[in-house]
Design a protein around this motif. Sequence first.
Motif, PDB file in Angstrom:
ATOM      1  N   ALA A  92      29.875  74.914 -53.263  1.00 32.52           N
ATOM      2  CA  ALA A  92      28.812  75.723 -53.855  1.00 32.52           C
ATOM      3  C   ALA A  92      29.370  76.738 -54.846  1.00 32.52           C
ATOM      4  O   ALA A  92      28.709  77.085 -55.817  1.00 32.52           O
ATOM      5  CB  ALA A  92      28.020  76.431 -52.769  1.00 32.52           C
ATOM      6  N   LEU A 145      22.540  77.800 -45.391  1.00 35.52           N
ATOM      7  CA  LEU A 145      23.529  76.727 -45.279  1.00 35.52           C
ATOM      8  C   LEU A 145      23.777  76.049 -46.621  1.00 35.52           C
ATOM      9  O   LEU A 145      24.907  75.659 -46.926  1.00 35.52           O
ATOM     10  CB  LEU A 145      23.076  75.696 -44.244  1.00 35.52           C
ATOM     11  N   PHE A 146      22.735  75.920 -47.442  1.00 33.13           N
ATOM     12  CA  PHE A 146      22.897  75.312 -48.766  1.00 33.13           C
ATOM     13  C   PHE A 146      23.796  76.166 -49.646  1.00 33.13           C
ATOM     14  O   PHE A 146      24.649  75.652 -50.369  1.00 33.13           O
ATOM     15  CB  PHE A 146      21.523  75.137 -49.426  1.00 33.13           C
ATOM     16  N   ARG A 193      27.581  76.028 -48.417  1.00 33.34           N
ATOM     17  CA  ARG A 193      28.206  74.713 -48.265  1.00 33.34           C
ATOM     18  C   ARG A 193      29.484  74.637 -49.091  1.00 33.34           C
ATOM     19  O   ARG A 193      29.638  75.367 -50.069  1.00 33.34           O
ATOM     20  CB  ARG A 193      27.239  73.612 -48.686  1.00 33.34           C
ATOM     21  N   PRO A 194      30.389  73.735 -48.717  1.00 29.34           N
ATOM     22  CA  PRO A 194      31.597  73.555 -49.525  1.00 29.34           C
ATOM     23  C   PRO A 194      31.221  73.053 -50.923  1.00 29.34           C
ATOM     24  O   PRO A 194      30.380  72.196 -51.077  1.00 29.34           O
ATOM     25  CB  PRO A 194      32.388  72.491 -48.771  1.00 29.34           C
TER      26      PRO A 194
END
Length: 50
Positions: free
Chosen positions: A35, A28-29, A32-33
């Motif tokens: 990234a 998810l990290f 993420r938007p």
Amino acid sequence: MEVYTAMRHFADSWGLLAMALFFVGSVLFVLRPGAKRSAQDAASIPLKED
């Protein structure tokens, strides 16, 4: 021998859960938007001139 059994039981239950949560959090990290911009900035560091 009793410590080994306790540690193995912990690793089979809570250790597996902790590793699974860490994996999901890592994915998810990365997804993420925002990234992509951070990754591109980090990738260009070696190419910058001093």
